[in-house]
Design a protein around this motif. Sequence first.
Motif, PDB file in Angstrom:
ATOM      1  N   GLN A  31      31.417 -22.274 -27.730  1.00 27.49           N
ATOM      2  CA  GLN A  31      30.863 -22.265 -29.084  1.00 27.49           C
ATOM      3  C   GLN A  31      31.721 -21.469 -30.069  1.00 27.49           C
ATOM      4  O   GLN A  31      31.225 -20.798 -30.965  1.00 27.49           O
ATOM      5  CB  GLN A  31      29.423 -21.721 -29.041  1.00 27.49           C
ATOM      6  CG  GLN A  31      28.489 -22.610 -28.228  1.00 27.49           C
ATOM      7  CD  GLN A  31      27.181 -21.944 -27.875  1.00 27.49           C
ATOM      8  OE1 GLN A  31      27.121 -20.723 -27.727  1.00 27.49           O
ATOM      9  NE2 GLN A  31      26.144 -22.738 -27.716  1.00 27.49           N
ATOM     10  N   ASN A  33      26.791 -27.514 -22.344  1.00 28.69           N
ATOM     11  CA  ASN A  33      25.759 -26.955 -23.217  1.00 28.69           C
ATOM     12  C   ASN A  33      25.519 -27.935 -24.357  1.00 28.69           C
ATOM     13  O   ASN A  33      26.140 -27.858 -25.400  1.00 28.69           O
ATOM     14  CB  ASN A  33      26.186 -25.600 -23.772  1.00 28.69           C
ATOM     15  CG  ASN A  33      26.195 -24.539 -22.697  1.00 28.69           C
ATOM     16  OD1 ASN A  33      25.190 -23.873 -22.492  1.00 28.69           O
ATOM     17  ND2 ASN A  33      27.310 -24.398 -22.010  1.00 28.69           N
ATOM     18  N   ARG A  85      24.240 -13.808 -32.692  1.00 26.92           N
ATOM     19  CA  ARG A  85      24.489 -14.678 -33.849  1.00 26.92           C
ATOM     20  C   ARG A  85      25.985 -14.733 -34.186  1.00 26.92           C
ATOM     21  O   ARG A  85      26.370 -14.840 -35.345  1.00 26.92           O
ATOM     22  CB  ARG A  85      23.682 -14.203 -35.062  1.00 26.92           C
ATOM     23  CG  ARG A  85      22.180 -14.238 -34.845  1.00 26.92           C
ATOM     24  CD  ARG A  85      21.420 -13.763 -36.065  1.00 26.92           C
ATOM     25  NE  ARG A  85      19.980 -13.784 -35.839  1.00 26.92           N
ATOM     26  CZ  ARG A  85      19.081 -13.372 -36.723  1.00 26.92           C
ATOM     27  NH1 ARG A  85      19.491 -12.912 -37.906  1.00 26.92           N
ATOM     28  NH2 ARG A  85      17.807 -13.413 -36.443  1.00 26.92           N
ATOM     29  N   LYS A  86      26.802 -14.609 -33.161  1.00 24.38           N
ATOM     30  CA  LYS A  86      28.261 -14.658 -33.270  1.00 24.38           C
ATOM     31  C   LYS A  86      28.816 -13.542 -34.163  1.00 24.38           C
ATOM     32  O   LYS A  86      29.872 -13.690 -34.774  1.00 24.38           O
ATOM     33  CB  LYS A  86      28.723 -16.023 -33.799  1.00 24.38           C
ATOM     34  CG  LYS A  86      28.349 -17.183 -32.887  1.00 24.38           C
ATOM     35  CD  LYS A  86      28.910 -18.495 -33.391  1.00 24.38           C
ATOM     36  CE  LYS A  86      28.562 -19.634 -32.450  1.00 24.38           C
ATOM     37  NZ  LYS A  86      29.120 -20.926 -32.908  1.00 24.38           N
ATOM     38  N   ARG A 139      19.851 -20.765 -25.457  1.00 26.26           N
ATOM     39  CA  ARG A 139      20.102 -21.920 -26.338  1.00 26.26           C
ATOM     40  C   ARG A 139      19.945 -21.572 -27.826  1.00 26.26           C
ATOM     41  O   ARG A 139      19.370 -22.331 -28.612  1.00 26.26           O
ATOM     42  CB  ARG A 139      19.187 -23.085 -25.969  1.00 26.26           C
ATOM     43  CG  ARG A 139      19.358 -23.553 -24.532  1.00 26.26           C
ATOM     44  CD  ARG A 139      18.398 -24.665 -24.174  1.00 26.26           C
ATOM     45  NE  ARG A 139      18.480 -25.029 -22.780  1.00 26.26           N
ATOM     46  CZ  ARG A 139      19.315 -25.953 -22.285  1.00 26.26           C
ATOM     47  NH1 ARG A 139      20.145 -26.590 -23.102  1.00 26.26           N
ATOM     48  NH2 ARG A 139      19.327 -26.235 -21.001  1.00 26.26           N
ATOM     49  N   ASP A 140      20.496 -20.412 -28.212  1.00 24.32           N
ATOM     50  CA  ASP A 140      20.400 -20.005 -29.620  1.00 24.32           C
ATOM     51  C   ASP A 140      21.689 -20.279 -30.388  1.00 24.32           C
ATOM     52  O   ASP A 140      21.818 -19.882 -31.551  1.00 24.32           O
ATOM     53  CB  ASP A 140      20.024 -18.525 -29.725  1.00 24.32           C
ATOM     54  CG  ASP A 140      21.113 -17.598 -29.203  1.00 24.32           C
ATOM     55  OD1 ASP A 140      22.083 -18.093 -28.575  1.00 24.32           O
ATOM     56  OD2 ASP A 140      21.000 -16.380 -29.414  1.00 24.32           O
ATOM     57  N   GLY A 141      22.648 -20.935 -29.763  1.00 24.12           N
ATOM     58  CA  GLY A 141      23.899 -21.260 -30.436  1.00 24.12           C
ATOM     59  C   GLY A 141      24.950 -20.179 -30.357  1.00 24.12           C
ATOM     60  O   GLY A 141      26.052 -20.359 -30.878  1.00 24.12           O
ATOM     61  N   SER A 142      24.629 -19.044 -29.707  1.00 25.28           N
ATOM     62  CA  SER A 142      25.589 -17.960 -29.501  1.00 25.28           C
ATOM     63  C   SER A 142      25.747 -17.734 -27.998  1.00 25.28           C
ATOM     64  O   SER A 142      24.741 -17.599 -27.290  1.00 25.28           O
ATOM     65  CB  SER A 142      25.112 -16.668 -30.167  1.00 25.28           C
ATOM     66  OG  SER A 142      25.044 -16.830 -31.575  1.00 25.28           O
ATOM     67  N   ASP A 177      24.960 -20.267 -22.553  1.00 23.70           N
ATOM     68  CA  ASP A 177      24.028 -20.015 -23.663  1.00 23.70           C
ATOM     69  C   ASP A 177      22.637 -20.227 -23.083  1.00 23.70           C
ATOM     70  O   ASP A 177      21.985 -21.240 -23.323  1.00 23.70           O
ATOM     71  CB  ASP A 177      24.308 -20.971 -24.827  1.00 23.70           C
ATOM     72  CG  ASP A 177      23.412 -20.694 -26.029  1.00 23.70           C
ATOM     73  OD1 ASP A 177      22.678 -19.683 -26.010  1.00 23.70           O
ATOM     74  OD2 ASP A 177      23.431 -21.503 -26.986  1.00 23.70           O
TER      75      ASP A 177
END
Length: 231
Positions: free
Chosen positions: A75, A33, A152-153, A124-127, A121
């Motif tokens: 992540q 990723n 958003r984690k 691809r939003d970082g979470s 992911d």
Amino acid sequence: MIARISAAFAVMVSLVANANAGVAPRVEIAFNNGAETVTANHSIKEPLAAQHLSSRLVDDAKNSIQPFDQTLELQGIRFHVTTALIDGNPVLYITPQGLEIDNSKVTHPLTGNIVRAEVADLDRDGSPEVYVFIRSSGRGMAGELVAYSANRKKSLSEIYLPPVSDNPKTAEGYQGEDEFAVTENALVQRFPVYDGADAGSGRTEKMRQVQYRLIPGEAGWVLRVSKVTED
């Protein structure tokens, strides 16, 4: 893309073959990723029954469920995927770790064996998201997906996969026997095509492949069909 999908399903075939022999293998699969590459240790297994299972078939499926215990990480978020018996009934647990607000484990009832679990992911939003693929053996037995996204984690929200029957064109000749895989930024569902929907229909030589993208929904996340192909 085609090569990655073929490789992913080749791994799944190998896992199912080993499972039928009574072995619980561990397979290392790398997820890339962007700048972060994660290795997940995969073991085996679990199927979820289709819409019209008789109570006897459900009981038989419960009795044949194999244990599953796997930890996936991406992540900075970890997902512990396990099975257990609660009052004699098999359940799936997904326990997150590293979320900022709520790390409560989620529970799903099981009537079959987990084929595999993956992290990705897709939007691809970082979470990250966790995907657990469930399948029953035999004709007419639909596969099932249990999936959650780390918003958003902070906490987990369920990911909804619409049934194949929602799309008449995609459902034509569908009789279960699904395979699932995560490839790049999509979820792929693959199944054999029959020449009809009744029990006496014959299996054609075609395989249908449905590609989904992850989008926000009203009360969580939804996998929406983006492409359908046959080979």
